[in-house]
Motif scaffolding. Sequence first.
Motif, short mmCIF file in Angstrom:
data_model
loop_
_atom_site.label_atom_id
_atom_site.label_comp_id
_atom_site.label_asym_id
_atom_site.label_seq_id
_atom_site.Cartn_x
_atom_site.Cartn_y
_atom_site.Cartn_z
N VAL A 169 0.83 -1.21 0.00
CA VAL A 169 0.00 0.00 0.00
C VAL A 169 0.87 1.26 0.00
O VAL A 169 0.60 2.22 -0.73
CB VAL A 169 -0.95 0.00 1.21
CG1 VAL A 169 -1.67 1.34 1.34
CG2 VAL A 169 -1.98 -1.12 1.08
N ILE A 170 1.92 1.24 0.82
CA ILE A 170 2.74 2.44 0.96
C ILE A 170 3.50 2.77 -0.33
O ILE A 170 3.91 3.92 -0.53
CB ILE A 170 3.73 2.28 2.14
CG1 ILE A 170 4.20 3.66 2.63
CG2 ILE A 170 4.88 1.39 1.77
CD1 ILE A 170 4.97 3.61 3.93
N ASP A 171 3.64 1.79 -1.22
CA ASP A 171 4.26 2.09 -2.52
C ASP A 171 3.46 3.15 -3.26
O ASP A 171 4.02 3.95 -4.02
CB ASP A 171 4.34 0.82 -3.37
CG ASP A 171 5.42 -0.14 -2.89
OD1 ASP A 171 6.16 0.23 -1.96
OD2 ASP A 171 5.51 -1.25 -3.44
N GLY A 172 2.14 3.14 -3.06
CA GLY A 172 1.31 4.14 -3.72
C GLY A 172 1.69 5.55 -3.32
O GLY A 172 1.71 6.46 -4.15
N ALA A 173 1.99 5.75 -2.04
CA ALA A 173 2.40 7.07 -1.57
C ALA A 173 3.73 7.48 -2.19
O ALA A 173 3.93 8.64 -2.55
CB ALA A 173 2.50 7.09 -0.05
N VAL A 174 4.65 6.51 -2.33
CA VAL A 174 5.96 6.80 -2.91
C VAL A 174 5.82 7.26 -4.36
O VAL A 174 6.34 8.31 -4.76
CB VAL A 174 6.88 5.57 -2.83
CG1 VAL A 174 8.18 5.82 -3.58
CG2 VAL A 174 7.16 5.22 -1.37
N TYR A 175 5.08 6.47 -5.15
CA TYR A 175 4.92 6.83 -6.56
C TYR A 175 4.06 8.07 -6.73
O TYR A 175 4.26 8.85 -7.67
CB TYR A 175 4.35 5.65 -7.34
CG TYR A 175 5.33 4.51 -7.46
CD1 TYR A 175 6.49 4.66 -8.20
CD2 TYR A 175 5.11 3.30 -6.82
CE1 TYR A 175 7.41 3.62 -8.30
CE2 TYR A 175 6.02 2.26 -6.91
CZ TYR A 175 7.17 2.42 -7.65
OH TYR A 175 8.09 1.40 -7.73
N GLY A 176 3.11 8.27 -5.82
CA GLY A 176 2.32 9.50 -5.86
C GLY A 176 3.21 10.71 -5.62
O GLY A 176 3.07 11.74 -6.28
N ALA A 177 4.13 10.60 -4.66
CA ALA A 177 5.05 11.70 -4.38
C ALA A 177 5.94 11.99 -5.59
O ALA A 177 6.21 13.16 -5.91
CB ALA A 177 5.90 11.37 -3.15
N VAL A 178 6.40 10.94 -6.25
CA VAL A 178 7.24 11.12 -7.44
C VAL A 178 6.45 11.80 -8.55
O VAL A 178 6.96 12.68 -9.26
CB VAL A 178 7.80 9.77 -7.91
CG1 VAL A 178 8.52 9.92 -9.25
CG2 VAL A 178 8.76 9.19 -6.87
N ALA A 179 5.19 11.40 -8.71
CA ALA A 179 4.33 12.04 -9.71
C ALA A 179 4.14 13.52 -9.38
O ALA A 179 4.15 14.38 -10.27
CB ALA A 179 2.99 11.33 -9.79
N GLY A 180 3.98 13.82 -8.10
CA GLY A 180 3.85 15.21 -7.68
C GLY A 180 5.10 16.01 -7.98
O GLY A 180 5.03 17.17 -8.39
N LEU A 181 6.26 15.38 -7.81
CA LEU A 181 7.53 16.04 -8.12
C LEU A 181 7.64 16.34 -9.61
O LEU A 181 8.07 17.43 -10.01
CB LEU A 181 8.69 15.16 -7.67
CG LEU A 181 10.11 15.68 -7.99
CD1 LEU A 181 10.36 17.02 -7.32
CD2 LEU A 181 11.16 14.65 -7.56
N GLY A 182 7.27 15.37 -10.44
CA GLY A 182 7.31 15.60 -11.88
C GLY A 182 6.38 16.71 -12.31
O GLY A 182 6.74 17.57 -13.13
N PHE A 183 5.16 16.72 -11.75
CA PHE A 183 4.20 17.76 -12.10
C PHE A 183 4.71 19.13 -11.66
O PHE A 183 4.61 20.11 -12.40
CB PHE A 183 2.86 17.46 -11.43
CG PHE A 183 1.72 18.31 -11.92
CD1 PHE A 183 0.87 17.85 -12.90
CD2 PHE A 183 1.51 19.58 -11.40
CE1 PHE A 183 -0.19 18.64 -13.37
CE2 PHE A 183 0.47 20.37 -11.86
CZ PHE A 183 -0.38 19.90 -12.85
#
Length: 347
Positions: A169-183
């Motif tokens: 589940v916590i992988d979702g937060a990691v990839y979400g944070a990376v997506a936020g960084l890219g945006f």
Amino acid sequence: MEDPVEARANESEDLYDVASWEPRTALDRLAVNIHRGGVRLLRWTVYVLGAVIFLAFLVGGAGAIIIDNPFVLGLVVLSVVPAGLLALYVYRTDITTDEPATLMAATFVLSILFAGFAAVVNTRLSGLQGAGLLGVVLYYYLVVGPGEEFVKMLAVRLYAYRDDRFDSVIDGAVYGAVAGLGFATIENVLYITQNLQGSGAVITTMAVDFLAQFSEAVEAGGQITAVRSLAGPGHVIYSAFAGYYLGLAKFNRDNAVPIIIKGLIIAAFIHATYNTLVGIVPGLVSLVVPGVPTLVLFFGFVVVYAGLFLYILYRKLQRYRRTYKRVHDDVENPEEMAPDRTEFDAD
């Protein structure tokens, strides 16, 4: 849920095309391949369309400015440092396994490409802001917040989410944070280049008075870079929330869609509330505390607002970490597990 025939039939009875189904015939396999091909075509259509829109933005001016003026690229890098550090923190909270660099890089790139979708929609519906304060609020809560959080979540959902290495589940937060960084990165590129263009402070290679233009660019660029450096962490926080619930959805298939919607609502609400209040609160505070520069009040608001939701995110991630440690300790040391108490046990 089972069909009445399947529920009452003998386990050895063949119920193919009666109450159950699996691909057996050529037609069955054709149907399966059409479905898979359609999904794959749709996915690649999104990829290509995102790339086309992204390239259109670069060709429209931002790309040329960065190529001609490496100084602008330096401003962009500086502006995303706080967001990058925050994304790194979320990555370090993943207690399960290290996430592959390839998946994180793909998520970062896809979030940059998909940002164009949000930019097009925001531009098309920006007329709402002409309807006064109510229009501005509706624009943020119904367009900007949901739209930007959706495209960031899409960057995770279309690639990393489908990989077997997305395994907690916590992988979702990691990839979400990376997506936020890219945006945040591509958004800062557009804001900084547009700001420098509007101020006339972009350095040109043919400048007669190079030092004067460089000084002007440093002053204008420094201001917008400082402002954008505080906007970036917000994107990481919002999409880490949405990503966490995307991860939760992956392991709760029966309720996946409601869980994803919940995450998007949370992220979009925090995002839209920030956009609404950041233009109001500093001005109101300046009436109570006169003499304080507006930029200082702006920084203060952003730090407090982002800090509040970062703390909430921190508690959510720490709860996952504590639970992970507890259940793993119980499995690895079963002899140390305390016996279950009953109502007859003495206190």
